[in-house]
Structures are given as C-alpha cells and as structure tokens.
Design a protein around this motif. Structure first.
Motif, PDB file in Angstrom:
ATOM      1  N   GLY A  32       0.826  -1.208   0.000  1.00  0.00           N
ATOM      2  CA  GLY A  32       0.000   0.000   0.000  1.00  0.00           C
ATOM      3  C   GLY A  32       0.861   1.259   0.000  1.00  0.00           C
ATOM      4  O   GLY A  32       2.073   1.199   0.236  1.00  0.00           O
ATOM      5  N   GLU A  33       0.209   2.375  -0.290  1.00  0.00           N
ATOM      6  CA  GLU A  33       0.913   3.662  -0.381  1.00  0.00           C
ATOM      7  C   GLU A  33       0.350   4.688   0.593  1.00  0.00           C
ATOM      8  O   GLU A  33       1.028   5.644   0.959  1.00  0.00           O
ATOM      9  N   ARG A  34      -0.883   4.486   1.006  1.00  0.00           N
ATOM     10  CA  ARG A  34      -1.574   5.521   1.783  1.00  0.00           C
ATOM     11  C   ARG A  34      -1.014   5.654   3.201  1.00  0.00           C
ATOM     12  O   ARG A  34      -0.588   4.666   3.791  1.00  0.00           O
ATOM     13  N   VAL A  35      -1.074   6.866   3.745  1.00  0.00           N
ATOM     14  CA  VAL A  35      -0.562   7.061   5.107  1.00  0.00           C
ATOM     15  C   VAL A  35      -1.516   6.481   6.149  1.00  0.00           C
ATOM     16  O   VAL A  35      -1.096   6.107   7.241  1.00  0.00           O
ATOM     17  N   ASP A  36      -2.808   6.356   5.798  1.00  0.00           N
ATOM     18  CA  ASP A  36      -3.746   5.774   6.776  1.00  0.00           C
ATOM     19  C   ASP A  36      -3.774   4.249   6.706  1.00  0.00           C
ATOM     20  O   ASP A  36      -4.470   3.592   7.490  1.00  0.00           O
ATOM     21  N   GLY A  37      -3.032   3.647   5.770  1.00  0.00           N
ATOM     22  CA  GLY A  37      -2.906   2.193   5.709  1.00  0.00           C
ATOM     23  C   GLY A  37      -4.114   1.464   5.129  1.00  0.00           C
ATOM     24  O   GLY A  37      -4.141   0.226   5.125  1.00  0.00           O
ATOM     25  N   LEU A  38      -5.081   2.188   4.597  1.00  0.00           N
ATOM     26  CA  LEU A  38      -6.298   1.506   4.133  1.00  0.00           C
ATOM     27  C   LEU A  38      -6.087   0.701   2.854  1.00  0.00           C
ATOM     28  O   LEU A  38      -6.976  -0.036   2.424  1.00  0.00           O
ATOM     29  N   ASP A  39      -4.918   0.861   2.222  1.00  0.00           N
ATOM     30  CA  ASP A  39      -4.604   0.010   1.057  1.00  0.00           C
ATOM     31  C   ASP A  39      -3.485  -0.990   1.392  1.00  0.00           C
ATOM     32  O   ASP A  39      -2.890  -1.573   0.489  1.00  0.00           O
ATOM     33  N   SER A  40      -3.231  -1.210   2.672  1.00  0.00           N
ATOM     34  CA  SER A  40      -2.197  -2.176   3.073  1.00  0.00           C
ATOM     35  C   SER A  40      -2.876  -3.356   3.770  1.00  0.00           C
ATOM     36  O   SER A  40      -3.129  -3.312   4.981  1.00  0.00           O
ATOM     37  N   TYR A  41      -3.227  -4.358   2.976  1.00  0.00           N
ATOM     38  CA  TYR A  41      -3.940  -5.526   3.511  1.00  0.00           C
ATOM     39  C   TYR A  41      -3.583  -6.741   2.664  1.00  0.00           C
ATOM     40  O   TYR A  41      -2.958  -6.613   1.603  1.00  0.00           O
ATOM     41  N   ALA A  42      -3.989  -7.909   3.144  1.00  0.00           N
ATOM     42  CA  ALA A  42      -3.642  -9.141   2.445  1.00  0.00           C
ATOM     43  C   ALA A  42      -4.841  -9.720   1.698  1.00  0.00           C
ATOM     44  O   ALA A  42      -5.990  -9.440   2.042  1.00  0.00           O
ATOM     45  N   THR A  43      -4.530 -10.513   0.681  1.00  0.00           N
ATOM     46  CA  THR A  43      -5.572 -11.231  -0.058  1.00  0.00           C
ATOM     47  C   THR A  43      -5.063 -12.648  -0.355  1.00  0.00           C
ATOM     48  O   THR A  43      -3.864 -12.842  -0.589  1.00  0.00           O
ATOM     49  N   PRO A  44      -5.976 -13.635  -0.353  1.00  0.00           N
ATOM     50  CA  PRO A  44      -5.546 -15.004  -0.636  1.00  0.00           C
ATOM     51  C   PRO A  44      -5.273 -15.173  -2.120  1.00  0.00           C
ATOM     52  O   PRO A  44      -5.890 -14.505  -2.949  1.00  0.00           O
ATOM     53  N   MET A  45      -4.336 -16.052  -2.467  1.00  0.00           N
ATOM     54  CA  MET A  45      -4.044 -16.329  -3.874  1.00  0.00           C
ATOM     55  C   MET A  45      -4.718 -17.639  -4.256  1.00  0.00           C
ATOM     56  O   MET A  45      -4.672 -18.601  -3.493  1.00  0.00           O
ATOM     57  N   ALA A  46      -5.331 -17.643  -5.418  1.00  0.00           N
ATOM     58  CA  ALA A  46      -6.058 -18.838  -5.850  1.00  0.00           C
ATOM     59  C   ALA A  46      -5.056 -19.886  -6.321  1.00  0.00           C
ATOM     60  O   ALA A  46      -4.731 -19.958  -7.500  1.00  0.00           O
ATOM     61  N   SER A  47      -4.540 -20.666  -5.393  1.00  0.00           N
ATOM     62  CA  SER A  47      -3.617 -21.731  -5.779  1.00  0.00           C
ATOM     63  C   SER A  47      -3.725 -22.861  -4.770  1.00  0.00           C
ATOM     64  O   SER A  47      -3.871 -22.625  -3.577  1.00  0.00           O
ATOM     65  N   ASP A  48      -3.665 -24.056  -5.264  1.00  0.00           N
ATOM     66  CA  ASP A  48      -3.824 -25.232  -4.423  1.00  0.00           C
ATOM     67  C   ASP A  48      -2.683 -26.185  -4.799  1.00  0.00           C
ATOM     68  O   ASP A  48      -2.866 -27.100  -5.581  1.00  0.00           O
ATOM     69  N   TRP A  49      -1.502 -25.890  -4.261  1.00  0.00           N
ATOM     70  CA  TRP A  49      -0.287 -26.607  -4.663  1.00  0.00           C
ATOM     71  C   TRP A  49      -0.086 -27.776  -3.702  1.00  0.00           C
ATOM     72  O   TRP A  49       0.667 -27.699  -2.758  1.00  0.00           O
ATOM     73  N   ARG A  50      -0.795 -28.860  -3.989  1.00  0.00           N
ATOM     74  CA  ARG A  50      -0.886 -29.964  -3.022  1.00  0.00           C
ATOM     75  C   ARG A  50       0.422 -30.715  -2.797  1.00  0.00           C
ATOM     76  O   ARG A  50       0.546 -31.444  -1.823  1.00  0.00           O
ATOM     77  N   ASP A  51       1.389 -30.569  -3.707  1.00  0.00           N
ATOM     78  CA  ASP A  51       2.665 -31.272  -3.540  1.00  0.00           C
ATOM     79  C   ASP A  51       3.655 -30.508  -2.667  1.00  0.00           C
ATOM     80  O   ASP A  51       4.720 -31.026  -2.358  1.00  0.00           O
ATOM     81  N   LEU A  52       3.308 -29.287  -2.345  1.00  0.00           N
ATOM     82  CA  LEU A  52       4.255 -28.471  -1.583  1.00  0.00           C
ATOM     83  C   LEU A  52       4.316 -28.936  -0.123  1.00  0.00           C
ATOM     84  O   LEU A  52       3.284 -29.208   0.493  1.00  0.00           O
ATOM     85  N   ARG A  53       5.517 -29.031   0.390  1.00  0.00           N
ATOM     86  CA  ARG A  53       5.699 -29.448   1.787  1.00  0.00           C
ATOM     87  C   ARG A  53       6.632 -28.473   2.499  1.00  0.00           C
ATOM     88  O   ARG A  53       7.506 -27.854   1.876  1.00  0.00           O
ATOM     89  N   ILE A  54       6.430 -28.384   3.817  1.00  0.00           N
ATOM     90  CA  ILE A  54       7.259 -27.523   4.664  1.00  0.00           C
ATOM     91  C   ILE A  54       7.730 -28.374   5.833  1.00  0.00           C
ATOM     92  O   ILE A  54       7.007 -29.279   6.271  1.00  0.00           O
ATOM     93  N   ALA A  55       8.905 -28.120   6.335  1.00  0.00           N
ATOM     94  CA  ALA A  55       9.337 -28.768   7.579  1.00  0.00           C
ATOM     95  C   ALA A  55      10.023 -27.724   8.434  1.00  0.00           C
ATOM     96  O   ALA A  55      10.612 -26.769   7.911  1.00  0.00           O
ATOM     97  N   VAL A  56       9.913 -27.889   9.736  1.00  0.00           N
ATOM     98  CA  VAL A  56      10.527 -26.937  10.657  1.00  0.00           C
ATOM     99  C   VAL A  56      11.578 -27.658  11.483  1.00  0.00           C
ATOM    100  O   VAL A  56      11.277 -28.651  12.151  1.00  0.00           O
ATOM    101  N   ILE A  57      12.802 -27.177  11.403  1.00  0.00           N
ATOM    102  CA  ILE A  57      13.883 -27.713  12.224  1.00  0.00           C
ATOM    103  C   ILE A  57      13.990 -26.808  13.437  1.00  0.00           C
ATOM    104  O   ILE A  57      14.309 -25.621  13.312  1.00  0.00           O
ATOM    105  N   ASP A  58      13.671 -27.346  14.582  1.00  0.00           N
ATOM    106  CA  ASP A  58      13.708 -26.539  15.794  1.00  0.00           C
ATOM    107  C   ASP A  58      15.138 -26.487  16.318  1.00  0.00           C
ATOM    108  O   ASP A  58      15.711 -27.501  16.695  1.00  0.00           O
ATOM    109  N   VAL A  59      15.688 -25.298  16.297  1.00  0.00           N
ATOM    110  CA  VAL A  59      17.044 -25.095  16.821  1.00  0.00           C
ATOM    111  C   VAL A  59      16.891 -24.595  18.251  1.00  0.00           C
ATOM    112  O   VAL A  59      16.341 -23.523  18.472  1.00  0.00           O
ATOM    113  N   ASN A  60      17.332 -25.406  19.177  1.00  0.00           N
ATOM    114  CA  ASN A  60      17.135 -25.028  20.569  1.00  0.00           C
ATOM    115  C   ASN A  60      17.967 -23.821  20.955  1.00  0.00           C
ATOM    116  O   ASN A  60      19.116 -23.709  20.582  1.00  0.00           O
ATOM    117  N   THR A  61      17.360 -22.914  21.690  1.00  0.00           N
ATOM    118  CA  THR A  61      18.105 -21.723  22.058  1.00  0.00           C
ATOM    119  C   THR A  61      17.746 -21.279  23.458  1.00  0.00           C
ATOM    120  O   THR A  61      16.590 -21.270  23.828  1.00  0.00           O
TER     121      THR A  61
END
Ligand code: PMV
Length: 316
Positions: free
Chosen positions: A152-181
């Motif tokens: 967005g560009e506006r100073v009041d933020g009314l054009d700064s928002y999210a929208t979903p993308m029409a995609s259903d990528w069923r083969d995509l995978r994510i994994a999280v490696i927990d690094v202890n800290t």
C-alpha cells in the motif's frame, strides 16, 4: 452474541516483511507473500464475563503483561467504550517444540472471534487491516494457502492488507527444524526498527523484496518449484544479511542454524530439491515437494513436517 470462537493458521513468509514505514499502524516498507500452515495455528474464544480475563494455553495472564496489554488495546478497536467485560481464551495448536511464532495466528484468530462476537460483519479487507494492527504478519493469517500482503501507499494504511491467492499446490511441503536456544530473542518489532534505522543495506533489501515477491507470485502461478525455492531462500538470506549489517549487528542465528543450512546446501548439491527459509529466530524451515518427503525425513528426522494444503485451501 454471548460467545464466539475462531481459528486462524500460522504462516511462514516466502518473501518477507522486515521494516515498517509506519510503526503505529504496522505499515510495511515492502509487500510480502506467505504460506499458511493448515492446522497449526490458534483457536480463540471470546465470551461475556464479569471482569476482563485473558487465558493463553489455559493459563491466566496478568493484565500487566506485555502480551495482555497488546490484546486489550486491540479489543478497543471493536469496543472503544469498553462496556462489556470479556473472557478471551486463546490456545495454540502449534507445538511449542516447533518454535514457530504464534502472534500472527493469535491476532488473526482474535480479529475473527471479535468480529463475530460484536456482530461487526467487517469485510475480509477490513479484517486484514485490523489484524495487521495487532501484528503485521497477522494480516496474512486470515486465510489458508498462499497469501499476498500488498504494502500500500496511503498514510492511513487503508490500502495495506492481504488477499488469498487462488492456488492449491498440493505437492508443496514444509518442515521446521527446531534449533534449541536459551538466548532471549529480540522481538521482531524491535529488530526490524533497528535494522531499518541503522543498516546501510536496508533500502537495497526493500527494493529486492518487492522483486522477489513478484518472482514468487509468478512461480506459484506456473508451479515452478525451483524458482519458488531459490527465490524464497535468497530472500530470507538477504533479510538476515541486512540485519547482520545493522549497527550493532542483529543476529537471530545459532550455530545449529548454520549447520542446518549447510546440510540443506549439501543435499541440494547432491541433487535434492530442498530450500530453506528463516524468520526472526534461529529455526530453519524447509521447502520441498511431496516426492522427497521420506528422503527429507531420513535427513532431518526431528523436523516437523507440514502439508499446508492437506484439507484444501478453505477461506474463512
Ligand atoms: O508480524 P511480525 O511483527 O511478527 O513480523 C514478522 C517478521 C517475519 O516473520 C520475520 C517475516 C514475515 O514476513 O513474517
């Protein structure tokens, strides 16, 4: 309405948000794009009560805690006169061991629950704008699947928002490696403000992040996993490089983070299509495809694997 419950998924940015052009409204210097984590997220219930109470994972929080202050200030968006006392119960389905931030799903679930409780019937756009003010990345957690947050560009933020993308990528995978800290992490808000103020690389970062966002959007459209993975990894590395260049340097990495990254790079050299991304913490998140699932499990046996499109990309 005497009670309302809502769920929102956590999300991981493939093209990151790091730097605000307005700190009060959480307006970003660049757009970002994320993938939601399906059933890993937050469920929040809001009900009428005698006094204001906030429970997080079953524990009553002191009204003076930083988190409680943020939550009650957020409730004021829906109820500025504070006439109704509320019990807010928020439960994360993200295993603590996964080390994933829950503020995005937390503020998104709270936004949805308050919207129903107060019968506001805000549009999705307005809900995203509201969630953004709780935590920037929360504006992307209102949907499953890929979500794009336009800066967005506006100073009041009314054009700064999210929208979903029409995609259903069923083969995509994510994994999280927990690094202890054991070390305390710098809150993302403080980390990004420090980076924006002191890193000489900051303007290069925001310009490149916009380009990465567009490259990743196109890669999603054309199901080009290599481009998606390469760009997401490069984007995360540049975000961290920009933090390293801050004065003094800001480093979220632990030794184990670099070990995990080197492991990823080695596997890629051997021909495995695997890419890494990192956020404001030491954990390393992996991007790969379903066909490599068992291979990745063998290489990273302790990593939590996530199938983000398991139940299809539902919208709320
Ligand atoms: O929304 P915040 O203040 O938790 O910041 C999120 C920052 C990153 O996770 C590092 C990047 C992103 O786009 O989610």
């Amino acid at each position: 309405m005497t009670e309302a419950t809502a769920y929102a998924p956590a999300n991981i940015a493939l093209s990151k948000y790091w730097g605000k052009r307005d700190k009060a409204l959480n307006l970003p210097c660049n757009g970002s794009l994320s993938i939601s984590l399906g059933e890993l997220g937050t469920t929040t219930t809001v009900r009428e009560a005698e006094t204001n109470q906030l429970r997080l994972n079953g524990n009553l929080l002191s009204p003076d805690s930083g988190f409680a202050r943020k939550v009650w200030a957020f409730v004021d968006f829906f109820q500025p006169d504070r006439t109704q006392s509320l019990l807010i119960e928020t439960t994360n389905t993200i295993p603590t061991a996964a080390g994933l931030a829950s503020s995005a799903s937390g503020f998104a679930a709270l936004t949805l629950a308050l919207n129903t409780f107060f019968a506001r019937q805000y549009s999705e756009r307005d809900l995203s704008i509201l969630a953004r003010q709780g935590s920037g990345s929360a504006c992307r957690s209102l949907w499953h699947g890929f979500v794009l947050w336009q800066k967005g560009e506006r100073v009041d933020g009314l054009d700064s928002y999210a929208t979903p993308m029409a995609s259903d990528w069923r083969d995509l995978r994510i994994a999280v490696i927990d690094v202890n800290t054991a070390t305390k992490k710098t809150a993302s808000r403080d980390g990004m403000n420090h980076t924006a103020r002191t890193s000489p690389l900051f303007s290069r970062w925001t310009a490149q992040a916009e380009r990465d966002l567009s490259t990743i959007s196109q890669a999603i459209e054309s199901r080009d996993f290599q481009t998606l993975g390469e760009t997401a990894e490069a984007n995360a590395m540049m975000m961290h490089a920009t933090m390293f260049a801050a004065r003094p340097a800001l480093c979220y990495w632990q030794e184990e983070s670099l070990t995990a990254l080197r492991h990823v790079w080695q596997l890629r050299e051997e021909g495995l299509m695997i890419y890494a991304t990192m956020d404001a913490g030491p954990n390393v998140k992996l991007l790969f495809q379903a066909e490599d699932q068992s291979n990745i499990r063998a290489q990273f046996p302790d990593a939590l694997q996530i199938n983000p499109f398991q139940d299809g990309p539902a919208s709320f």
